[in-house]
Scaffold this active site. Structure first.
Site, mmCIF file in Angstrom:
data_model
loop_
_atom_site.group_PDB
_atom_site.id
_atom_site.type_symbol
_atom_site.label_atom_id
_atom_site.label_comp_id
_atom_site.label_asym_id
_atom_site.label_seq_id
_atom_site.Cartn_x
_atom_site.Cartn_y
_atom_site.Cartn_z
ATOM 1 N N ASP A 254 59.580 -14.839 21.042
ATOM 2 C CA ASP A 254 60.459 -15.523 21.989
ATOM 3 C C ASP A 254 59.607 -16.126 23.091
ATOM 4 O O ASP A 254 58.703 -15.473 23.616
ATOM 5 C CB ASP A 254 61.461 -14.555 22.623
ATOM 6 C CG ASP A 254 62.518 -14.079 21.649
ATOM 7 O OD1 ASP A 254 62.858 -14.824 20.711
ATOM 8 O OD2 ASP A 254 63.025 -12.949 21.832
ATOM 9 N N TYR B 41 64.411 -2.338 17.011
ATOM 10 C CA TYR B 41 63.168 -3.115 17.013
ATOM 11 C C TYR B 41 62.385 -2.828 18.281
ATOM 12 O O TYR B 41 62.896 -2.254 19.236
ATOM 13 C CB TYR B 41 63.388 -4.620 16.798
ATOM 14 C CG TYR B 41 64.211 -5.362 17.816
ATOM 15 C CD1 TYR B 41 63.654 -5.820 19.006
ATOM 16 C CD2 TYR B 41 65.543 -5.661 17.558
ATOM 17 C CE1 TYR B 41 64.403 -6.539 19.916
ATOM 18 C CE2 TYR B 41 66.302 -6.381 18.464
ATOM 19 C CZ TYR B 41 65.725 -6.815 19.641
ATOM 20 O OH TYR B 41 66.473 -7.524 20.529
ATOM 21 N N ARG B 42 61.118 -3.234 18.233
ATOM 22 C CA ARG B 42 60.232 -3.094 19.393
ATOM 23 C C ARG B 42 59.684 -4.467 19.749
ATOM 24 O O ARG B 42 59.311 -5.238 18.876
ATOM 25 C CB ARG B 42 59.076 -2.127 19.099
ATOM 26 C CG ARG B 42 59.550 -0.708 18.932
ATOM 27 C CD ARG B 42 58.449 0.337 18.807
ATOM 28 N NE ARG B 42 57.301 -0.110 18.053
ATOM 29 C CZ ARG B 42 56.035 0.154 18.387
ATOM 30 N NH1 ARG B 42 55.753 0.857 19.457
ATOM 31 N NH2 ARG B 42 55.041 -0.271 17.636
ATOM 32 N N GLU B 43 59.640 -4.736 21.059
ATOM 33 C CA GLU B 43 59.105 -5.993 21.571
ATOM 34 C C GLU B 43 57.940 -5.703 22.502
ATOM 35 O O GLU B 43 57.920 -4.673 23.171
ATOM 36 C CB GLU B 43 60.164 -6.742 22.392
ATOM 37 C CG GLU B 43 61.283 -7.310 21.603
ATOM 38 C CD GLU B 43 62.236 -8.111 22.471
ATOM 39 O OE1 GLU B 43 62.894 -8.989 21.904
ATOM 40 O OE2 GLU B 43 62.329 -7.865 23.695
ATOM 41 N N LYS C 66 56.980 -17.071 29.735
ATOM 42 C CA LYS C 66 56.458 -15.822 29.182
ATOM 43 C C LYS C 66 56.691 -15.797 27.678
ATOM 44 O O LYS C 66 57.564 -16.493 27.152
ATOM 45 C CB LYS C 66 57.096 -14.609 29.852
ATOM 46 C CG LYS C 66 58.558 -14.400 29.564
ATOM 47 C CD LYS C 66 59.082 -13.165 30.313
ATOM 48 C CE LYS C 66 60.549 -12.930 30.047
ATOM 49 N NZ LYS C 66 61.052 -11.777 30.797
#
EC number: 3.5.99.14
Length: 196
Positions: free
Chosen positions: A137, A104-106, A118
């Site tokens: 998140d 996955y990419r965040e 944040k």
């Protein structure tokens, strides 16, 4: 007469007429509202350090750049970061075979240094292939005393109802716990070194 029949059939086809009662009920095809299930998961970790000390690591752009060094060895099969580690930076993570999610990419969406929180959004990856449409998140560092704080982490995700039972057992707070524990470890080690 023929035109009215064609119109009624057309309206029934696009869903603007209730076929059973032939009552107009809006335009569901044109204004479709898809219902999604929203799930919130929470994790908290108490740390014997000030909120400012913890935030100096949690809120630092250096955190993203050094993530593979902070987390347990072998957690990533591949790790790349685009950006300087601050807002807008993208983390591209691939995990060893047999783990899910595998990839996955965040994106670091927002940092509020004054209030010590944040937002990190998962922008694509394996969960999205399973009906997840949104995954965010939120990490907050909350002071509980002059030399103590809590790292409060929340995962919010939206999933299509037909995938909810599949996804629920796969998404948990383990990544939040691992990250919080790694942050706390760094802070406490730094604190110990400075007191020597």
């Amino acid at each position: 007469m023929r035109m009215e029949v064609v119109l009624v059939v057309f309206l029934m086809f696009i869903g603007t007429i209730n076929c059973e009662r032939l009552i107009f009920n809006g335009r569901p095809l044109l204004h479709r509202v898809t219902k999604e299930e929203t799930v919130m998961l929470y994790h908290e970790l108490e740390v014997a350090a000030s909120a400012d000390e913890v935030w100096s690591v949690e809120g630092s752009p250096e955190l993203g750049l050094h993530l593979p060094d902070l987390l347990p060895a072998g957690i990533f099969a591949k790790f790349e970061i685009t950006g300087d580690g601050g807002e807008g930076s993208i983390l591209d993570m691939t995990f060893p075979p047999g783990q899910f999610p595998h990839h996955y990419r965040e994106k670091f969406v927002f940092f509020d240094h004054k209030n010590r929180y944040k937002l990190v959004e998962q922008i694509d990856g394996d969960f999205f292939d399973l009906g997840v449409t949104y995954y965010m998140d939120t990490i907050r560092v909350v002071a509980t005393g002059p030399d103590s704080c809590v790292i409060k982490s929340t995962t919010e995700y939206h999933v299509k109802p037909e995938f909810a039972k599949i996804v629920k057992p796969l998404i948990d707070t383990v990544p939040l716990a691992i990250m919080s524990e790694a942050i706390a470890k760094v802070v406490l080690e730094n604190k110990h070194k400075s007191s020597e």
